[in-house]
Design an enzyme around this catalytic site. Structure first.
Site, short mmCIF file in Angstrom:
data_model
loop_
_atom_site.label_atom_id
_atom_site.label_comp_id
_atom_site.label_asym_id
_atom_site.label_seq_id
_atom_site.Cartn_x
_atom_site.Cartn_y
_atom_site.Cartn_z
N THR A 43 0.80 -1.23 0.00
CA THR A 43 0.00 0.00 0.00
C THR A 43 0.83 1.28 0.00
O THR A 43 0.27 2.38 0.01
CB THR A 43 -0.97 0.00 1.19
OG1 THR A 43 -0.22 -0.29 2.38
CG2 THR A 43 -2.06 -1.05 1.03
N GLY A 80 13.29 20.74 3.65
CA GLY A 80 13.87 19.41 3.46
C GLY A 80 14.69 19.38 2.18
O GLY A 80 14.14 19.51 1.08
N GLU A 110 15.45 17.55 -6.24
CA GLU A 110 14.91 17.34 -7.60
C GLU A 110 13.87 18.41 -7.94
O GLU A 110 13.93 19.02 -9.02
CB GLU A 110 14.29 15.92 -7.72
CG GLU A 110 15.35 14.82 -7.73
CD GLU A 110 14.81 13.42 -8.01
OE1 GLU A 110 15.63 12.49 -8.07
OE2 GLU A 110 13.59 13.23 -8.15
N HIS A 149 36.35 3.79 -25.36
CA HIS A 149 36.83 5.17 -25.36
C HIS A 149 36.22 5.91 -26.54
O HIS A 149 36.19 5.36 -27.63
CB HIS A 149 38.36 5.19 -25.47
CG HIS A 149 38.89 6.58 -25.57
ND1 HIS A 149 38.96 7.42 -24.47
CD2 HIS A 149 39.37 7.28 -26.64
CE1 HIS A 149 39.46 8.58 -24.87
NE2 HIS A 149 39.72 8.52 -26.18
#
Ligand code: FAD
Ligand code: NAD
Length: 465
Positions: free
Chosen positions: A143, A180, A187, A443
């Site tokens: 859930t 926060g 993001e 490379h």
């Protein structure tokens, strides 16, 4: 009443994978999801819409900041925000439709409604229009989670918002305070800073993305400052005052109280397990002190035949962790021996440059008293990175002093979200740093920096720095 071998409650990346793997193993399966669309937090209001907007806004940033370096002149670049949001929604719709297709293809019964445990093996499914009951030999609870509110800053979902609202704004905010500076904070902060929003991040700890390796946090902070994001670290928010058009945030810093004015406040202080309406109490289950459903090593709760996975249980709240658990629990129910190496679950932050990590951080190794060698390859030393104008960041490999076994890999730079895959393979097969150092890497590629970091960790054998 319909009876199934397995009932899965919750159709996110944990639940839908559990349902599909169970069907692959020959079980009859019902998937109960209360939302009209499958895919859970990740597909609807998490991973997918956030990555769609990160991609669009990074293109904008490239057009504004990098194209002219490549000799491409565009003139003024403007944003059609409604189209940007529409594309995000289209990506979500096509991705969730893909899960509908997979569920049908695997002959899984899909029930729309809230699953409520009424007894072991018995679930009531309540939709807007009807109530039904089913029975199942085994039940998998998946859930998920919901945004954690800050007690002093209740969501009003208009000005004081969570990531869900931040992913669906109809205007580009002039200013946004983000409480926060964890994964969601950096993001979402990147998305809006690239769009020109004046972003201030308020973080309780002294570093951003504080659970990741410390050097990643400081490198990302330097990088995000170039997007003009401001940081208030070591700061405790004490309250907000929201009016119709703006919000005042009050906070306590080490040097005294401050206030911040912003059009929106995004609260991104973590997520908490979601079990409302699930009826855990009806079967004698109680969440732990952090709201998680307690399980044993086989994902089984204290009620035999009821299992739980994903964000609703202990561990990282990541889509790929939930999906691994979804597949594993189905296999365990089928009598197979599934095993997840949690140390090898990577974490990725989709800022640009991207940040990615697997295994132990330097801080964790120090705390555990494990001696280690460290090889750090700066992208500045990569020809491919210079060719791409992407030489910010580094790859750090930590290996055991005695055995050379890779213990942790931490990186910030171009395409690190994908590069971390090589580190995950290496650690899953318990490779040494030298193993990676002596493997040929094409490379010029960004992946050569992994080889160089591995050579540096082996015994300072890096060739290019
Ligand atoms: P969820 O995805 O939350 O799904 C649970 C489902 O259960 C929901 O659809 C819900 O409607 C349903 N449900 C709940 N109760 C019931 C009930 N009683 N009956 C029926 N249905 C019910 N993770 C990553 O790995 N990478 C990322 O880039 C990433 N980006 C993110 C960005 C944001 C903004 C957010 C918020 C999260 C992000 N995550 C990311 C985390 C990721 O979304 C979660 O870890 C993941 O979705 C957890 O999967 P889950 O299946 O456990 O739960
Ligand atoms: P988080 O745990 O990553 O970060 C929360 C941040 O808020 C931490 O830095 C914490 O120190 C800070 N904080 C906590 N209380 C505070 C307070 N009172 N004041 C100021 N700062 C405070 O949580 P999140 O960013 O909300 O993300 C939630 C979950 O979603 C995470 O578990 C994450 O794994 C998942 N997620 C993953 C991705 C990804 O994989 N790229 C992206 C988004 C979300």
């Amino acid at each position: 009443m319909q009876t199934y071998d397995i009932a899965v409650i919750g159709g996110g990346p944990g639940g839908y994978v559990a349902a599909i793997r169970s069907a692959q193993l020959g079980f009859s399966v019902v998937l109960i999801e209360k939302s009209k669309t499958l895919g859970g937090t990740c597909l609807n209001v998490g991973c997918i819409p956030s990555k769609a907007l990160l991609e669009s806004t990074e293109l904008l940033h490239q057009a504004n900041e990098k194209f002219s370096v490549h000799g491409i002149q565009t003139g003024a670049v403007s944003v059609d925000f409604a189209q940007m949001m529409k594309r995000k929604t289209d990506v979500v719709i096509s991705t969730t439709k893909g899960i509908d297709y997979l569920v049908q293809k695997n002959k899984i019964t899909r029930l729309l409604g809230t699953g409520n445990l009424i007894a072991p093996g018995k679930i009531q499914v309540q939709s807007d229009t009807e109530t039904s009951e089913i029975t199942a030999k085994k039940i998998i609870l998946a859930t998920g989670s919901e945004p954690t509110p800050l007690p002093s800053v209740p969501f009003d979902f208009k000005r004081v918002i969570s990531s869900t609202e931040a992913l669906a704004l109809t205007e580009i905010p002039k200013s946004m305070a983000i409480i926060g500076a964890g994964v969601i904070g950096v993001e979402m902060g990147s998305i809006y800073a690239r769009l020109g929003t004046d972003v201030t991040m308020v973080e309780f700890m002294d570093a951003i993305i504080p659970t990741m390796d410390k050097e990643l946090g400081s490198a990302l902070e330097r990088s995000l400052k170039k997007l003009k994001i401001k940081f208030q670290l070591g700061t405790k928010v004490t309250g907000v005052n929201a009016s119709k058009k703006s919000v005042t945030v009050s906070a306590e810093t080490k040097s005294g109280p401050i206030t911040l004015e912003a059009e929106y406040v995004l609260v991104a202080i973590g997520r908490r397990p979601y079990t409302a309406g699930l009826g855990l109490e009806n079967v004698g289950l109680a969440p732990d002190e952090r709201g998680r459903i307690p399980i044993n090593d086989h994902f089984e709760t204290t009620v035999p035949g009821i299992y739980a996975i994903g964000d609703a249980v202990r561990g990282a709240m990541l889509a790929h962790k939930a999906s691994e658990e979804g597949a594993a629990v189905a296999e365990i129910i089928a009598g197979q021996h599934a095993h997840i190496d949690y140390n090898c679950i990577p974490g990725v932050v989709y800022t640009w440059p991207e940040v990615a990590s697997v295994g132990q951080t330097e801080e964790e190794l120090k705390t555990a008293g494990i001696t280690y060698k460290k090889g750090v390859a700066p992208f500045k030393a990569s020809g491919r990175a210079r060719a791409a104008e992407e030489s910010e960041g580094f790859i750090k490999i930590l290996a055991a002093t005695q055995t050379d076994e890779i213990l942790g890999v931490h990186m910030m730079g171009p395409r690190c979200a994908d590069l971390i895959g090589e580190a995950v393979v290496a650690m899953s097969y318990r490779a040494s740093a030298e193993d990676i150092g002596i493997i040929s890497h094409a490379h010029p590629t960004f992946s050569e920096s992994i080889k160089e970091a591995a050579l540096a960790a082996t015994d300072n054998r890096a060739i290019h720095f």
